[in-house]
Enzyme design. Structure first.
Site, short mmCIF file in Angstrom:
data_model
loop_
_atom_site.label_atom_id
_atom_site.label_comp_id
_atom_site.label_asym_id
_atom_site.label_seq_id
_atom_site.Cartn_x
_atom_site.Cartn_y
_atom_site.Cartn_z
N GLN A 1 -17.87 -6.16 -1.43
CA GLN A 1 -16.98 -7.02 -2.21
C GLN A 1 -16.64 -8.32 -1.50
O GLN A 1 -15.82 -9.09 -1.99
CB GLN A 1 -15.73 -6.25 -2.63
CG GLN A 1 -14.74 -5.94 -1.52
CD GLN A 1 -13.65 -5.00 -2.00
OE1 GLN A 1 -13.89 -3.85 -2.34
NE2 GLN A 1 -12.42 -5.50 -2.05
N HIS B 1 0.84 -1.21 0.00
CA HIS B 1 0.00 0.00 0.00
C HIS B 1 0.87 1.26 0.00
O HIS B 1 0.60 2.22 -0.72
CB HIS B 1 -0.87 0.05 1.26
CG HIS B 1 -1.82 -1.09 1.42
ND1 HIS B 1 -1.70 -2.04 2.40
CD2 HIS B 1 -2.94 -1.42 0.72
CE1 HIS B 1 -2.69 -2.90 2.31
NE2 HIS B 1 -3.46 -2.56 1.29
N GLN C 1 -0.45 -4.08 -9.05
CA GLN C 1 -0.47 -5.22 -9.98
C GLN C 1 -0.82 -6.51 -9.25
O GLN C 1 -1.26 -7.49 -9.85
CB GLN C 1 0.90 -5.31 -10.67
CG GLN C 1 1.10 -6.51 -11.57
CD GLN C 1 0.14 -6.52 -12.75
OE1 GLN C 1 -0.36 -5.48 -13.17
NE2 GLN C 1 -0.14 -7.70 -13.28
N LYS C 2 -0.61 -6.52 -7.93
CA LYS C 2 -0.96 -7.68 -7.11
C LYS C 2 -2.37 -8.17 -7.43
O LYS C 2 -2.62 -9.37 -7.53
CB LYS C 2 -0.84 -7.28 -5.64
CG LYS C 2 -1.58 -8.13 -4.65
CD LYS C 2 -0.70 -9.22 -4.16
CE LYS C 2 -1.46 -10.25 -3.36
NZ LYS C 2 -2.49 -9.71 -2.48
#
Ligand code: AMP
Length: 284
Positions: free
Chosen positions: A61, A37, A148-149
């Site tokens: 989510q 982060h 991108q994780k």
């Protein structure tokens, strides 16, 4: 750093930034912050005049059997880290603020939301697209930084921004890993030290595939077998998916000659972990 809990106040603060002609960067998180982060926050700070970060554990989510209740919440520690880093605004709304009773509008990126993590987590990307749309409307950032994780999330959000003509540039930052290769994740906090070792199999499986590509194997079916085989070598890991896809459409690709996203999801104990690499086959 200003802490803000209401949508009205966050809008006012962000509109004020826009009026002064400064660029505004935004990092959306669910908190329990780690170096992954923080790398997004630094990327925003180096590119933008003002940086806003949100911490919101978005119930929309999470599936009914997922970890919403036990998701790590470390708000004071997170705020201190962001303060140290020099973030300008921390937006930390409550659930009622974001989803008042009676809200009935959702955002769905149709096909992409059913691929990769979306296939295993029905409704997940609808929740992500809805909250990100709301956050983008509240903040109206010039740039928004994502990791991108979460490669499938990046594909969904790029499509969202494109389809809805949103005035925000998505910036994707590389995966930050622990020294031994484990991709940083807030969910790593669930792992026992034994499971932490077992979790290394995800990255190992990706490296195995990368090596095979470098040695000339471009056939996705064969590469997927190599990846899956690597996962089975860790008896305590349970594979969810191992896929080789186009990073934008998330469609399977038959061979990796033109580059591809290699993505894996696996359970270690009850914890679902994901990781990925982008492979580029060297020209013949
Ligand atoms: P989350 O708090 O899990 O919703 O993640 C917030 C943002 O941080 C998302 O854009 C993630 O892709 C990104 N992120 C999470 N882990 C990493 C990591 N290890 N490296 C880079 N970005 C990450």
């Amino acid at each position: 750093m200003k802490r803000i809990a209401t949508i009205a106040e966050m809008k006012a603060a962000c509109r004020q930034v826009a009026r002064t002609g400064k660029t505004l960067g935004f990092v959306a998180t669910m908190g329990a912050l780690h170096e992954g982060h923080l790398s997004l926050v630094r990327a925003s700070e180096s590119r933008c005049d003002v940086t806003a970060v949100s911490i919101f554990v978005n119930p929309l989510q999470f599936g009914p059997a997922e970890d919403l209740d036990k998701y790590p919440r470390t708000l004071e520690r997170d705020a201190a880290l962001l303060e140290q880093l020099g973030a300008d605004f921390l937006f930390m709304p409550g659930v009622e603020e974001m989803y008042p009773q009676g809200a009935q509008t959702y955002v769905l990126v149709e096909d992409l939301s059913n691929r990769l993590d979306g296939a295993s987590r029905p409704g997940h990307f609808r929740g992500v697209a809805t909250v990100v749309t709301k956050l983008f409307e509240i903040v109206r950032p010039n740039f928004a930084f994502f990791g991108q994780k979460d490669a499938a999330q990046v594909a969904v959000l790029r499509k969202l921004v494109n389809d809805l003509d949103m005035d925000v540039e998505i910036v994707v930052c590389p995966i930050v890993r622990e020294k031994d290769g484990l991709a940083m994740s807030s969910r790593n906090a669930y792992l026992t030290s034994e499971q932490r070792q077992q979790a290394l199999v995800l990255h190992r499986s990706l490296l195995r595939v990368q090596t095979a590509v470098e040695q000339g194997e471009h056939d996705s079916a064969k590469l997927i077998e190599i990846g899956k085989q690597a996962i089975t070598e860790e008896a305590r890991a349970r594979l969810d998916y191992f896929a080789i896809v186009d990073p934008d459409t998330l469609d399977s690709v038959a061979d990796v000659s033109r580059g591809a996203l290699v993505a894996v999801a696996a359970y270690v104990g009850a914890t679902r972990l994901i990781d990925n690499i982008l492979v580029t086959a060297s020209p013949q």
